[in-house]
Write a protein that holds these residues in place. Structure first.
Motif, mmCIF file in Angstrom:
data_model
loop_
_atom_site.group_PDB
_atom_site.id
_atom_site.type_symbol
_atom_site.label_atom_id
_atom_site.label_comp_id
_atom_site.label_asym_id
_atom_site.label_seq_id
_atom_site.Cartn_x
_atom_site.Cartn_y
_atom_site.Cartn_z
ATOM 1 N N GLY A 14 0.831 -1.197 0.000
ATOM 2 C CA GLY A 14 0.000 0.000 0.000
ATOM 3 C C GLY A 14 0.864 1.244 0.000
ATOM 4 N N LEU A 15 0.200 2.362 0.159
ATOM 5 C CA LEU A 15 0.868 3.659 0.187
ATOM 6 C C LEU A 15 0.948 4.169 1.616
ATOM 7 N N PRO A 16 1.986 4.921 1.938
ATOM 8 C CA PRO A 16 1.986 5.550 3.253
ATOM 9 C C PRO A 16 0.827 6.544 3.336
ATOM 10 N N GLY A 17 0.256 6.639 4.494
ATOM 11 C CA GLY A 17 -0.851 7.565 4.698
ATOM 12 C C GLY A 17 -1.751 7.075 5.808
ATOM 13 N N GLY A 18 -2.849 7.766 5.990
ATOM 14 C CA GLY A 18 -3.761 7.372 7.044
ATOM 15 C C GLY A 18 -4.970 8.277 7.109
ATOM 16 N N PHE A 19 -5.713 8.119 8.197
ATOM 17 C CA PHE A 19 -6.983 8.818 8.367
ATOM 18 C C PHE A 19 -6.797 10.178 9.027
ATOM 19 N N MET A 20 -7.719 11.052 8.716
ATOM 20 C CA MET A 20 -7.741 12.414 9.222
ATOM 21 C C MET A 20 -8.221 12.430 10.669
ATOM 22 N N GLU A 21 -7.585 13.263 11.457
ATOM 23 C CA GLU A 21 -8.047 13.561 12.813
ATOM 24 C C GLU A 21 -8.810 14.883 12.751
ATOM 25 N N PRO A 22 -9.762 15.116 13.672
ATOM 26 C CA PRO A 22 -10.529 16.375 13.644
ATOM 27 C C PRO A 22 -9.612 17.595 13.597
ATOM 28 N N GLY A 23 -9.925 18.513 12.678
ATOM 29 C CA GLY A 23 -9.177 19.756 12.553
ATOM 30 C C GLY A 23 -8.002 19.702 11.595
ATOM 31 N N GLU A 24 -7.641 18.528 11.085
ATOM 32 C CA GLU A 24 -6.511 18.413 10.160
ATOM 33 C C GLU A 24 -6.955 18.656 8.720
ATOM 34 N N TYR A 46 -13.415 1.655 -2.965
ATOM 35 C CA TYR A 46 -12.541 2.089 -1.876
ATOM 36 C C TYR A 46 -13.001 1.533 -0.522
ATOM 37 N N TYR A 47 -13.919 0.566 -0.585
ATOM 38 C CA TYR A 47 -14.349 -0.163 0.617
ATOM 39 C C TYR A 47 -13.213 -1.076 1.060
ATOM 40 N N PHE A 48 -13.051 -1.208 2.377
ATOM 41 C CA PHE A 48 -12.050 -2.126 2.912
ATOM 42 C C PHE A 48 -12.555 -2.707 4.217
ATOM 43 N N ARG A 49 -12.345 -4.004 4.375
ATOM 44 C CA ARG A 49 -12.666 -4.692 5.637
ATOM 45 C C ARG A 49 -11.351 -5.160 6.234
ATOM 46 N N TYR A 50 -11.046 -4.628 7.410
ATOM 47 C CA TYR A 50 -9.812 -4.992 8.109
ATOM 48 C C TYR A 50 -9.908 -6.412 8.650
ATOM 49 N N PRO A 51 -8.779 -7.086 8.840
ATOM 50 C CA PRO A 51 -8.808 -8.458 9.354
ATOM 51 C C PRO A 51 -9.579 -8.615 10.669
ATOM 52 N N VAL A 89 -1.136 -4.976 -4.714
ATOM 53 C CA VAL A 89 -1.453 -3.704 -4.069
ATOM 54 C C VAL A 89 -2.857 -3.853 -3.479
ATOM 55 N N ILE A 90 -3.046 -3.409 -2.225
ATOM 56 C CA ILE A 90 -4.334 -3.612 -1.554
ATOM 57 C C ILE A 90 -5.460 -2.866 -2.272
ATOM 58 N N GLY A 91 -6.654 -3.427 -2.189
ATOM 59 C CA GLY A 91 -7.826 -2.982 -2.928
ATOM 60 C C GLY A 91 -8.064 -1.488 -3.016
ATOM 61 N N PRO A 92 -8.230 -0.777 -1.885
ATOM 62 C CA PRO A 92 -8.572 0.641 -1.997
ATOM 63 C C PRO A 92 -7.432 1.529 -2.492
ATOM 64 N N GLU A 93 -6.215 1.003 -2.548
ATOM 65 C CA GLU A 93 -5.101 1.820 -3.027
ATOM 66 C C GLU A 93 -4.681 1.477 -4.448
ATOM 67 N N LYS A 94 -5.154 0.360 -4.955
ATOM 68 C CA LYS A 94 -4.819 -0.036 -6.327
ATOM 69 C C LYS A 94 -5.275 1.006 -7.349
ATOM 70 N N PRO A 95 -6.525 1.529 -7.274
ATOM 71 C CA PRO A 95 -6.915 2.545 -8.269
ATOM 72 C C PRO A 95 -6.062 3.813 -8.205
ATOM 73 N N ASP A 138 -2.780 2.863 -9.860
ATOM 74 C CA ASP A 138 -3.045 2.741 -11.299
ATOM 75 C C ASP A 138 -3.211 4.112 -11.955
ATOM 76 N N ALA A 139 -3.878 5.048 -11.271
ATOM 77 C CA ALA A 139 -4.059 6.399 -11.817
ATOM 78 C C ALA A 139 -2.707 7.085 -11.993
ATOM 79 N N TYR A 140 -1.817 6.891 -11.028
ATOM 80 C CA TYR A 140 -0.488 7.482 -11.156
ATOM 81 C C TYR A 140 0.296 6.825 -12.295
ATOM 82 N N ALA A 141 0.231 5.514 -12.395
ATOM 83 C CA ALA A 141 0.943 4.808 -13.467
ATOM 84 C C ALA A 141 0.436 5.275 -14.835
#
Length: 155
Positions: free
Chosen positions: A44-54, A86-91, A134-140, A143-146
């Motif tokens: 996957g790509l480095p990154g993560g979820f937004m915290e309030p105010g970011e 962009y749906y994902f179900r964590y283990p 590449v994991i599901g929600p990050e593959k598109p 692919d868009a960058y490629a």
């Protein structure tokens, strides 16, 4: 308890719509940094979820620094990605629909080191040699960058 944990304490594992940022970190040769997350199969790509105010940009800078030790230069928006793919179900069962602002950036400083908490390894890949898993929600996003790189004149 962070923001997502607070939400999860109310809704359980039901799907949440979560905004976040992924960053295509590029080295001087144009290779893309991909990471393997602990407990999640695939790259996957480095990154993560937004915290309030970011802002999306702040999320990208914070997450890349925390996960990889790299400080980023200018962020260039690749696009905003959302929808059913962009749906994902964590283990562990948590479900999310990601709304992801994806950026490209080059490191300004720091040395690549994975945190060992969220990530098990990181590696740069040439755009024409990206791994198939590449994991599901990050593959598109990847692919868009490629496609963007392939469509550039002189390539």
């Amino acid at each position: 308890m962070n923001y997502i944990q607070q939400l999860r304490s109310v809704v359980g594992t039901r799907p949440l719509i979560l905004p976040g940022t992924s960053v295509l970190v590029l080295d001087d040769d144009g290779r893309v940094l991909l990471v393997e997350r602990i407990g999640i199969a695939g790259w996957g790509l480095p990154g993560g979820f937004m915290e309030p105010g970011e802002s999306f940009e702040e999320v990208g800078r914070r997450e890349v620094l925390e996960e990889t030790g790299l400080e980023l230069g200018a962020l260039t928006l690749l696009g905003v990605f959302s929808g059913p793919e962009y749906y994902f179900r964590y283990p562990h069962g948590d479900e999310v629909f990601n709304v992801t602002a994806a950026y490209t950036a080059k490191p300004l400083g720091g040395e690549l080191r994975v945190d060992g908490v969220e990530l098990s390894r990181g590696r740069y890949f040439a755009v024409d040699e990206l791994p198939a898993d590449v994991i599901g929600p990050e593959k598109p996003i990847v692919d868009a960058y490629a496609k963007l790189v392939a469509d550039q004149p002189g390539r």
